[in-house]
Design a protein around this motif. Sequence first.
Motif, PDB file in Angstrom:
ATOM      1  N   VAL A 601       0.848  -1.185   0.000  1.00  0.00           N
ATOM      2  CA  VAL A 601       0.000   0.000   0.000  1.00  0.00           C
ATOM      3  C   VAL A 601       0.886   1.238   0.000  1.00  0.00           C
ATOM      4  N   LEU A 602       0.290   2.386  -0.275  1.00  0.00           N
ATOM      5  CA  LEU A 602       1.040   3.612  -0.480  1.00  0.00           C
ATOM      6  C   LEU A 602       1.841   4.041   0.743  1.00  0.00           C
ATOM      7  N   ALA A 603       1.252   3.959   1.928  1.00  0.00           N
ATOM      8  CA  ALA A 603       1.855   4.580   3.104  1.00  0.00           C
ATOM      9  C   ALA A 603       2.808   3.678   3.875  1.00  0.00           C
ATOM     10  N   GLN A 604       2.936   2.413   3.487  1.00  0.00           N
ATOM     11  CA  GLN A 604       3.855   1.511   4.180  1.00  0.00           C
ATOM     12  C   GLN A 604       4.835   0.927   3.172  1.00  0.00           C
ATOM     13  N   TYR A 605       5.861   0.226   3.692  1.00  0.00           N
ATOM     14  CA  TYR A 605       6.907  -0.283   2.803  1.00  0.00           C
ATOM     15  C   TYR A 605       7.436  -1.609   3.316  1.00  0.00           C
ATOM     16  N   GLN A 606       7.534  -2.588   2.417  1.00  0.00           N
ATOM     17  CA  GLN A 606       8.096  -3.903   2.701  1.00  0.00           C
ATOM     18  C   GLN A 606       7.563  -4.464   4.025  1.00  0.00           C
ATOM     19  N   SER A 607       8.441  -4.913   4.938  1.00  0.00           N
ATOM     20  CA  SER A 607       7.955  -5.534   6.173  1.00  0.00           C
ATOM     21  C   SER A 607       7.437  -4.513   7.177  1.00  0.00           C
ATOM     22  N   GLY A 608       7.503  -3.226   6.831  1.00  0.00           N
ATOM     23  CA  GLY A 608       7.000  -2.184   7.714  1.00  0.00           C
ATOM     24  C   GLY A 608       7.888  -1.870   8.889  1.00  0.00           C
ATOM     25  N   ALA A 609       9.036  -2.522   9.000  1.00  0.00           N
ATOM     26  CA  ALA A 609       9.904  -2.311  10.165  1.00  0.00           C
ATOM     27  C   ALA A 609      10.268  -0.844  10.332  1.00  0.00           C
ATOM     28  N   GLN A 610      10.422  -0.129   9.226  1.00  0.00           N
ATOM     29  CA  GLN A 610      10.749   1.290   9.292  1.00  0.00           C
ATOM     30  C   GLN A 610       9.494   2.161   9.242  1.00  0.00           C
ATOM     31  N   THR A 611       8.646   1.933   8.252  1.00  0.00           N
ATOM     32  CA  THR A 611       7.501   2.835   8.067  1.00  0.00           C
ATOM     33  C   THR A 611       6.501   2.752   9.208  1.00  0.00           C
ATOM     34  N   ARG A 612       6.403   1.611   9.888  1.00  0.00           N
ATOM     35  CA  ARG A 612       5.484   1.512  11.031  1.00  0.00           C
ATOM     36  C   ARG A 612       5.971   2.324  12.233  1.00  0.00           C
ATOM     37  N   ARG A 613       7.133   2.937  12.107  1.00  0.00           N
ATOM     38  CA  ARG A 613       7.654   3.797  13.164  1.00  0.00           C
ATOM     39  C   ARG A 613       7.551   5.281  12.813  1.00  0.00           C
ATOM     40  N   VAL A 614       6.864   5.584  11.718  1.00  0.00           N
ATOM     41  CA  VAL A 614       6.685   6.968  11.275  1.00  0.00           C
ATOM     42  C   VAL A 614       5.236   7.375  11.520  1.00  0.00           C
TER      43      VAL A 614
END
Length: 728
Positions: A601-614
Amino acid sequence: MDALPAVTRTHCPYCALQCGMELHAETGTPLRVAGWNGFGVNRGALCQKGATSTELLNPAVRLTTPLLRSHRSAELEPATWDEALDFTADRLSAIGAGHGRDAVGVFGGGGLTHEKAYSLGKFARVVLQTPHIDYNGRFCMSAAAAASQRAFGVDRGLPFPLADVAHTDVILLVGSNLADTMPPALRYFTAQRENGGRLIVVDPRRTRTAEQADLHLQPVPGTDAALAAGLLHVLIAEHLIDEAFIAARTTGFQEARAEAQRWWPERVEAVCGVPAGEVRAAARMFAGVSAGAEDKAENPYGTSGMVLTARGTEQQADGADAVNAWINVALAAGKAGRPYCGYGAITGQGNGQGGREHGQKADQLPGYRKITDPAAREHVAAVWGVPADSLPGPGRPAVELLASCGTDIRALLVAGSNPVVSAPDAEFVTSRLRALEFLAVCDVVLSETAALADVVFPVTQWAEETGTVTNLEGRVLLRRQAVAPPEAVRSDLDVLGALASRLGRPGFLTSPAEVFSELAQASAGGVADYSGLSHERLDATSEGPGLHWPCPTPDHPGTPRMFLDAFGTPDGLARFVAVACEPAIEEPCAEYPYRLTTGRVLAQYQSGAQTRRVRALNAAEPGPFVQLHPDLAAVLAVAEGDAVRVTSRRGSAVAAARISDLIRPDTVFMPFHWAGAGRANSLTRRTTDPVSGMPAFKTAAVRLEAALVETAQVETARAETARVEAAQ
């Protein structure tokens, strides 16, 4: 270290578009991100992920000290660097001595710079002397890479600049939702249509990208090879093939033709669910029938065209064959090896291309050399200063490597990857990692995989280091350091160098510029020849556009467009590959009547390890969901937002219903960015493509039911969002 500039031009840490950005360091304020207008690929445009990327530099959301677990039952606790390095070296040494060198494995990531990826491969083969190294790029580009090797003799994501897309008459885009995965790239497709070009999109869902298409084909997941064979059948039957091109620049057409004869449009409709009329329309459109572009002065060859594939068609149990089936369509229409023509694979990860080019892949040495080639082994061994016969042979591809953990492989070093979330059949993979005698992880954040480790090394990230990457066009770029890392954070290169010294191999290079110089020597004469490149040369290129490989000498201009004169095969001819189109191995049945496909999806990336912290990204997309058709929702008696349990033969996941008529009624979609109860990869299969080792992420048989409780993952996402907000 020299003082860092107030404004640093560098590149985004996320996808393979590698958008140019400017980082503004102002005293007393957080690092500020702006688009870099002078970098031609994105021309100043950034997606939400790139625009918020500096939030990952916040010490509150990332690792800042080594962590050590002295016993498997103990908790991870802060440690000194010497304690963490000594413990790791002791465990790797003891396990290698007790069980053999093959008992130690290495698992890397497609986001690592060239310098890190190259050093990781060298560390595995020279220091550990193990064959078992692979990386998560196996989950991303391996099917397209194998298909390109078979067809063209060379694998480079796009063998032409992305800008060529805007000048192409017709594009067949298969299995890609660029509007969500690479938003700045979509401008080229918009320009292509504004220039009179036409776009065909193949996707089981009507995505934001498919909404822009002149023709959208919605096949049953896992039937792409049959659909491509149907288009080839129409091209042949309606005399739309380019016979002169086929005769002059290809081989193997008759075998591919014989296979395509079995796939008339009505049969394709029965198997793929795409109406026969749409199959014919797509073939005619791609061939340029009634395109009104035959007399364009800028293209003397007639209508130009491209076939572009991505994960939707590649992440299948016949992924390489499916891609070759699409390449066959391009070759038959004569749309390859010409201006504004060709096949390209849209690379996903930031350095997915470079990660396999320079030794992170189980069967390759730097320069895209095969590890089984005696000449390749001699060349690389000479650069490394070791005997060629000391280098191990091919290791196991990623899925097999992870499955071997806890049995044949007793210790694993992971760098820049989170397989607990990203690997197929993730609960099984988690159990294998728990069964290891020793697990060490290098990462920026405490990912779900790092949380299982015995040792966690906090390492530098994109803005805190200088290094190189290759974007989806084969463009080699220099990322420049903009800020100093936290005091107790070190580079992966420092970690590998310190471990190498403790394991009896001192002198391991740790300077990124020096590592790249050695990489260039190791790649010299290989398919991916970087020997004409250096940090200094990349830094000096006008406005920093980078240089496309191959680039074999310091005065070589690079190679933006490949194959215009000859393909990369020994005879210079492209190969048709006769593809036998088989049904998916796991078909729906009475117990599991629906198909699951996964993606981003647009607002997350790969396993989310980084983007889930933004914070902003979590606010935009806070948790997992199941996209399903209104007809299916009615059968299940679920409404928008209700919890739905999705179950496959491997496990279950619970997520909120997202009801949409933009997906097939027999198919459901889940994004794969979350851990816990909503982990989509708890459902996916470890079945792999026999040619490339690509897992079958895109096809799994599932059943659905209303869940009586809210998914725990939504609660976890909310708690994580609250923690990030509190930290910031």
